[in-house]
Design an enzyme around this catalytic site. Sequence first.
Site, short mmCIF file in Angstrom:
data_model
loop_
_atom_site.label_atom_id
_atom_site.label_comp_id
_atom_site.label_asym_id
_atom_site.label_seq_id
_atom_site.Cartn_x
_atom_site.Cartn_y
_atom_site.Cartn_z
N CYS A 75 0.82 -1.23 0.00
CA CYS A 75 0.00 0.00 0.00
C CYS A 75 0.85 1.27 0.00
O CYS A 75 0.52 2.23 -0.70
CB CYS A 75 -0.99 -0.01 1.16
SG CYS A 75 -0.30 -0.28 2.79
N ASP B 124 -7.44 5.61 -1.41
CA ASP B 124 -7.13 4.39 -0.67
C ASP B 124 -6.66 3.30 -1.63
O ASP B 124 -7.40 2.92 -2.54
CB ASP B 124 -8.39 3.95 0.08
CG ASP B 124 -8.14 2.79 1.03
OD1 ASP B 124 -7.03 2.23 1.02
OD2 ASP B 124 -9.06 2.45 1.79
N HIS C 46 -6.20 0.17 -0.92
CA HIS C 46 -6.56 -1.15 -0.41
C HIS C 46 -7.74 -1.78 -1.15
O HIS C 46 -8.74 -2.18 -0.56
CB HIS C 46 -6.85 -1.06 1.10
CG HIS C 46 -5.68 -0.60 1.90
ND1 HIS C 46 -5.44 0.73 2.17
CD2 HIS C 46 -4.65 -1.28 2.46
CE1 HIS C 46 -4.33 0.85 2.88
NE2 HIS C 46 -3.83 -0.36 3.06
#
EC number: 3.4.22.-
Length: 397
Positions: A77, A279, A281
């Site tokens: 990430c 994000d 993820h």
Amino acid sequence: MESVLSRYENQITILSDYLEEFPETDEPVWILGRQHHLNTDKSKLLLDISARLWFTYRRKFSPIGGTGPSSDAGWGCMLRCGQMMLAQALICRHLGRDWQWEKHKKQPEEYHRILRCFLDRKDCCYSIHQMAQMGVGEGKSIGEWFGPNTVAQVLKKLALFDEWNSLAVYVSMDNTVVIEDIKKMCWSPPQSSSAAHSSAHVHRSALGRNKNTAGFCTGWKPLLLIIPLRLGINHINPVYIDAFKECFKMPQSLGALGGKPNNAYYFIGFLGNELIYLDPHTTQSFVDWEENGTVDDQSFHCQQAPHRMKIMNLDPSVALGFFCKEECDFDNWCSLVQKEILKQQSLRMFELVQKHPPHWPPFIPPAKPEVTTTGAELIESTDKLFELEEEFEILSV
């Protein structure tokens, strides 16, 4: 013409629906140096956000190093966030900050060339493969989680091989940005022809498709400035909040890398005391380029409402990013820092000094190693090519 207008109106409608998650407020929203007002230009806000390149976990790419992982889910990430920050710098460099992306709209060749820099292939200069393997020289095993400073150091080293974009990457030390060092680096003379010839093979084989004579031009090299910071011990110190938010207002802003322990986000702006972020993820399948060199880019833009988090929930380990295409942009950034950041008399977020501190080692602008090896051999031997730089901070576990 009608079909074009219809498609644009449909996109505005969809984006406006997503914006229902934003509160009704008169407070401005700041996104990477641009101000938006929810009451008057909601759709422009979402279009601005969706134009940012969004890099997420991927699966089914070729194994890193030949036998390593074929997905970065669970560990990549922060690398993806670093890619997003760098991609924003390249967008500003080639297309301009106000460039907008629209679904199914034909984009310039520079856009696809930027995207190709980040595809999950070992021969793309900023791929997950190159970043993970360059991280070995920073003491990180492939598959190990990175902190903000490690990503910054990796990008600095990989940029040495990227002659098309020809960036000067400066990563600050000890919370201090040195004007003299940056100007020395950005005005450093071009690489000699013999050095360029000796490293041509490695560039073509490992980090190819970016060789361009522009990499050898004289003049100011566009600056990617990354400032790793520790804004508290276990939690962010409230004294830094105003200065931190001011950074997103600067026209040179590339946002910030950070997040929560072992969860990295790419922060692109704020609304009140909430940070807005992309994000990484989400796990998507590997995308390669087409035969004509274009990239199916639908999965590289976040077309839903961005995430928000309270600024006080931010882990204190962060890295700020700024892009200065011309020297005047850097001079303007210095003036803004003096006016908005350094006005704090105590506990300044970072320092900006004119001269290189005398007790520091001499500053030598980084240069591409003169090697005639293959790309894989180069990346696997980075500990011999570069000095190991101590990590400034990683997000606490």
